[in-house]
Design an enzyme around this catalytic site. Structure first.
Site, PDB file in Angstrom:
ATOM      1  N   GLY A  80      -1.901 -13.517  11.979  1.00  0.00           N
ATOM      2  CA  GLY A  80      -3.357 -12.705  10.946  1.00  0.00           C
ATOM      3  C   GLY A  80      -3.444 -13.860  10.235  1.00  0.00           C
ATOM      4  O   GLY A  80      -2.907 -14.699  10.004  1.00  0.00           O
ATOM      5  N   ASP A 107       5.332 -13.532  -4.235  1.00  0.00           N
ATOM      6  CA  ASP A 107       4.931 -13.852  -2.954  1.00  0.00           C
ATOM      7  C   ASP A 107       5.612 -14.974  -2.738  1.00  0.00           C
ATOM      8  O   ASP A 107       6.291 -15.090  -1.494  1.00  0.00           O
ATOM      9  CB  ASP A 107       3.976 -13.261  -2.241  1.00  0.00           C
ATOM     10  CG  ASP A 107       3.606 -11.935  -2.707  1.00  0.00           C
ATOM     11  OD1 ASP A 107       4.765 -11.046  -2.227  1.00  0.00           O
ATOM     12  OD2 ASP A 107       2.239 -11.307  -2.601  1.00  0.00           O
ATOM     13  N   SER A 133       8.140   0.254  -4.742  1.00  0.00           N
ATOM     14  CA  SER A 133       7.602  -0.807  -6.276  1.00  0.00           C
ATOM     15  C   SER A 133       8.411   0.064  -6.933  1.00  0.00           C
ATOM     16  O   SER A 133       9.148  -0.014  -7.890  1.00  0.00           O
ATOM     17  CB  SER A 133       6.602  -1.796  -6.854  1.00  0.00           C
ATOM     18  OG  SER A 133       6.184  -2.266  -5.271  1.00  0.00           O
ATOM     19  N   TYR A 148       7.128  -3.435   6.618  1.00  0.00           N
ATOM     20  CA  TYR A 148       8.448  -2.705   6.166  1.00  0.00           C
ATOM     21  C   TYR A 148       7.956  -1.264   6.955  1.00  0.00           C
ATOM     22  O   TYR A 148       9.383  -0.379   6.906  1.00  0.00           O
ATOM     23  CB  TYR A 148       8.709  -2.575   5.616  1.00  0.00           C
ATOM     24  CG  TYR A 148       8.239  -2.108   3.913  1.00  0.00           C
ATOM     25  CD1 TYR A 148       7.662  -1.385   3.713  1.00  0.00           C
ATOM     26  CD2 TYR A 148       6.951  -3.627   3.393  1.00  0.00           C
ATOM     27  CE1 TYR A 148       7.233  -0.361   2.545  1.00  0.00           C
ATOM     28  CE2 TYR A 148       6.868  -2.895   2.704  1.00  0.00           C
ATOM     29  CZ  TYR A 148       6.106  -1.974   1.824  1.00  0.00           C
ATOM     30  OH  TYR A 148       5.651  -1.201   0.832  1.00  0.00           O
ATOM     31  N   THR A 177      -0.645  -4.676  -6.311  1.00  0.00           N
ATOM     32  CA  THR A 177      -0.895  -4.981  -4.528  1.00  0.00           C
ATOM     33  C   THR A 177      -2.969  -5.069  -4.211  1.00  0.00           C
ATOM     34  O   THR A 177      -3.654  -5.011  -5.237  1.00  0.00           O
ATOM     35  CB  THR A 177      -0.642  -4.031  -4.087  1.00  0.00           C
ATOM     36  OG1 THR A 177       0.044  -3.424  -2.557  1.00  0.00           O
ATOM     37  CG2 THR A 177      -0.926  -2.759  -4.461  1.00  0.00           C
ATOM     38  N   LYS A 208      -5.390  -7.933  -6.207  1.00  0.00           N
ATOM     39  CA  LYS A 208      -5.011  -9.894  -6.309  1.00  0.00           C
ATOM     40  C   LYS A 208      -6.295 -10.514  -6.660  1.00  0.00           C
ATOM     41  O   LYS A 208      -5.424 -10.890  -7.541  1.00  0.00           O
ATOM     42  CB  LYS A 208      -3.891  -9.857  -4.318  1.00  0.00           C
ATOM     43  CG  LYS A 208      -2.756  -9.302  -4.717  1.00  0.00           C
ATOM     44  CD  LYS A 208      -2.095  -9.988  -3.662  1.00  0.00           C
ATOM     45  CE  LYS A 208      -1.453  -8.403  -3.401  1.00  0.00           C
ATOM     46  NZ  LYS A 208       0.390  -9.138  -2.146  1.00  0.00           N
ATOM     47  N   GLY A 221       9.844  -7.492   6.384  1.00  0.00           N
ATOM     48  CA  GLY A 221       9.425  -7.191   4.627  1.00  0.00           C
ATOM     49  C   GLY A 221       9.466  -6.469   4.050  1.00  0.00           C
ATOM     50  O   GLY A 221       8.989  -6.886   2.582  1.00  0.00           O
TER      51      GLY A 221
END
Length: 273
Positions: A128, A105, A21, A216, A65, A69, A237
């Protein structure tokens, strides 16, 4: 805040040193000539409210993150409908009325898929069952998905995600154990670590039109490598991270985030690892 103080933003979580980020947001500031600062700040679970209460006035927003959250949602003075539906916020913006919570998101995932794929999507499998699975599942509903199969390593621990998805009346959700379950639908989303992607799982995803790999780093994952080899549409990602960051950038600064500049910065940061 005085005119001499730069506006500050940052990402909070634990761990957070690995976050891309800062690279993304700083690239946006540079591209648009915005005088602002963005840093990664480690904030352990259970301490977000204390951290936010201690922020000086120059702090205008936070990217949030794991594992914070849900804490971000709880401390906010105003909350968007999508953040409530997802059960967590990844964005906190300081306003005149206090802190506003949002979840970029969801629209970020929609934008990431639409950028790569414009075909039909009525059924999806999500591998997941954590918070990311909930956000992406809700985003898929905006793309036309109406049936979601959730494959969980431990179905008994998927209750919060199932509850979040069931909160969208457009979605029908079923939960199955990951091992041995069939992958169905036009879109398959993987939210599990690379170490959990065995050969059987990789083979099971071959029939999907789109493979959305939220990991990612490391890249490519076994699922991503197989999708590229098979010619499936591959959403990464990094695509998700960049699109949600562009939306955060707009909320923080009031300027449209420069997508390509931010994406290039993310790719460069990953390549240097």
């Amino acid at each position: 805040m005085t005119s001499a103080e730069r506006r500050r933003y940052g990402v909070v979580g634990d761990p957070v040193a690995h976050s891309l980020s800062p690279a993304l947001h700083r690239a946006g500031y540079a591209a648009l000539g915005i005088d602002a600062r963005y840093d990664a700040v480690r904030v352990p679970a259970g301490t977000l409210a204390t951290h936010v209460a201690g922020l000086r006035p120059e702090w205008g927003g936070l990217s949030v993150t794991a594992p914070l959250k849900r804490e971000a949602l709880a401390l906010a003075d105003t909350v968007t409908e999508r953040a409530t539906l997802a059960g967590g916020a990844n964005t906190l913006v300081r306003t005149e009325r206090g802190w506003a919570a949002d979840n970029t998101d969801l629209p970020g995932a929609v934008a990431a898929v639409r950028e790569r794929y414009d075909g039909p999507a009525g059924v999806a499998t999500i591998i997941g069952a954590g918070a990311t699975a909930a956000s992406v599942g809700l985003a898929l509903a905006d793309l036309g998905v109406r049936t979601v199969r959730l494959l969980a390593r431990d179905p008994g621990r998927a209750e919060e995600t199932v509850r979040a998805l069931a909160g969208d009346p457009r979605l029908e959700v079923d939960v199955l154990p990951l091992e041995g379950a069939a992958v169905v639908g036009e879109v398959v989303v993987s939210t599990i670590p690379v170490a959990a992607q065995d050969e059987a799982l990789v083979a099971a995803t071959g029939g999907a039109a789109v493979v959305f790999e939220v990991v990612y780093d490391p890249w490519p994952s076994p699922l991503a490598a197989a999708a590229a080899e098979r010619g499936q549409v591959l959403v990464s990602g990094l695509d998700l991270l960049v699109h949600q960051a562009v939306l955060q950038f707009g909320q923080f600064t009031g300027h449209n985030g420069p997508l390509e500049s931010m994406r290039a910065a993310g790719e460069q940061a990953l390549a240097s690892r």
